[in-house]
Motif scaffolding. Structure first.
Motif, mmCIF file in Angstrom:
data_model
loop_
_atom_site.group_PDB
_atom_site.id
_atom_site.type_symbol
_atom_site.label_atom_id
_atom_site.label_comp_id
_atom_site.label_asym_id
_atom_site.label_seq_id
_atom_site.Cartn_x
_atom_site.Cartn_y
_atom_site.Cartn_z
ATOM 1 N N UNK A 1 17.268 -24.830 9.201
ATOM 2 C CA UNK A 1 16.578 -25.898 10.233
ATOM 3 C C UNK A 1 15.834 -27.088 10.231
ATOM 4 N N UNK A 2 14.885 -26.644 8.988
ATOM 5 C CA UNK A 2 13.666 -27.865 8.378
ATOM 6 C C UNK A 2 13.933 -28.600 7.562
ATOM 7 N N UNK A 3 14.732 -27.709 6.741
ATOM 8 C CA UNK A 3 15.152 -28.214 5.205
ATOM 9 C C UNK A 3 16.144 -29.654 6.580
ATOM 10 N N UNK A 4 16.907 -29.440 7.306
ATOM 11 C CA UNK A 4 18.163 -30.542 7.703
ATOM 12 C C UNK A 4 17.219 -30.972 8.647
ATOM 13 N N UNK A 5 15.708 -30.625 9.376
ATOM 14 C CA UNK A 5 15.208 -32.416 10.464
ATOM 15 C C UNK A 5 14.626 -32.701 8.480
ATOM 16 N N UNK A 6 14.379 -32.242 7.141
ATOM 17 C CA UNK A 6 13.573 -33.558 6.653
ATOM 18 C C UNK A 6 14.649 -34.324 6.513
ATOM 19 N N UNK A 7 16.127 -34.088 5.929
ATOM 20 C CA UNK A 7 16.929 -34.535 5.912
ATOM 21 C C UNK A 7 17.267 -35.307 6.714
ATOM 22 N N UNK A 8 17.423 -35.535 7.690
ATOM 23 C CA UNK A 8 18.337 -35.775 8.924
ATOM 24 C C UNK A 8 17.087 -37.539 9.281
ATOM 25 N N UNK A 9 15.504 -36.632 9.230
ATOM 26 C CA UNK A 9 14.412 -37.525 8.994
ATOM 27 C C UNK A 9 14.561 -39.060 7.965
ATOM 28 N N UNK A 10 15.064 -38.548 6.612
ATOM 29 C CA UNK A 10 14.721 -39.172 5.809
ATOM 30 C C UNK A 10 15.777 -40.434 5.964
ATOM 31 N N UNK A 11 16.982 -39.690 6.357
ATOM 32 C CA UNK A 11 18.320 -40.401 6.482
ATOM 33 C C UNK A 11 18.058 -41.786 7.613
#
Length: 156
Positions: A127-137
Motif C-alpha cells: 500500500x505504501x508503494x502504491x501510494x507513492x506511485x499514485x502521488x507521483x502520477x
C-alpha cells in the motif's frame, strides 16, 4: 504532429480499456483469491501487473509519436519533476501523526489482534508503494497542466 491511423487509434483504445479492466478484474477476484494458494495469487497479480505495465508503455509510445515538440516539452518537464515532488510529498505526509493513525487504522481492519503478521506487513509495504506511485502520477499530471498553463499565458 504525427497523426495515427484509425486502426492504430482503435487498437490503442482497446488496449486502454484492457489496462483499466485488468486491475479491476483482479480486485473483483480478491474474495475468490483469498481462498487460493499463494502461487495462484502471485500468478494473478503478475498477470494483471504485466498487462498494466506493458499496455501503459505501448500507449505512452504511441501517444509520444502523436505529440509535437510543445507537448513533448510539457511531458518531459512533468515527468522530470513529478516523481520527485510525489515522492517528497509522501515523505512529508509520513511525518504527520494523523497519517500514521489513518494507515494503522486501515491495517488493523485486517488484523486479528494487536500484533502484526507477515501478510499485514507485506500489505503495508504494498500500500505504501502504491501510494507513492499514485502521488507521483498525480504530481506529474498537475505539473504538466501547470507547465501548459504557464507557457500558454500572454507573451512577456
Amino acid at each position: 504532429m504525427k497523426k495515427t491511423s484509425p486502426a492504430m487509434a482503435a487498437s490503442t483504445r482497446w488496449l486502454g480499456i484492457l489496462v483499466v479492466l485488468a486491475p479491476l478484474a483482479f480486485l473483483a477476484s480478491l474474495p475468490w483469491l483469498s481462498n487460493q494458494p499463494d502461487a495462484i495469487v502471485f500468478l494473478a497479480t503478475g498477470i494483471a501487473t504485466t498487462i498494466v505495465v506493458i499496455g501503459s508503455l505501448i500507449i505512452a509510445a504511441v501517444k509520444d509519436q502523436e505529440m509535437d515538440e510543445w507537448h513533448r516539452s510539457a511531458a518531459r518537464f512533468a515527468s522530470q519533476w513529478g516523481w520527485i515532488s510525489g515522492g517528497s510529498l509522501i515523505a512529508i505526509l509520513l511525518a504527520v501523526p494523523a497519517v500514521h493513525d489513518a494507515l494503522l487504522g486501515v491495517v488493523m481492519l485486517f488484523a486479528d489482534g494487536p500484533s502484526l503478521e507477515e501478510d499485514l506487513v507485506l500489505m503495508i509495504v504494498t500500500l505504501s508503494f502504491m501510494a507513492v506511485i499514485a502521488t507521483q502520477a498525480i504530481c506529474t499530471v498537475a505539473l504538466n497542466m501547470l507547465w501548459r498553463a504557464r507557457m500558454s499565458g500572454p507573451a512577456r
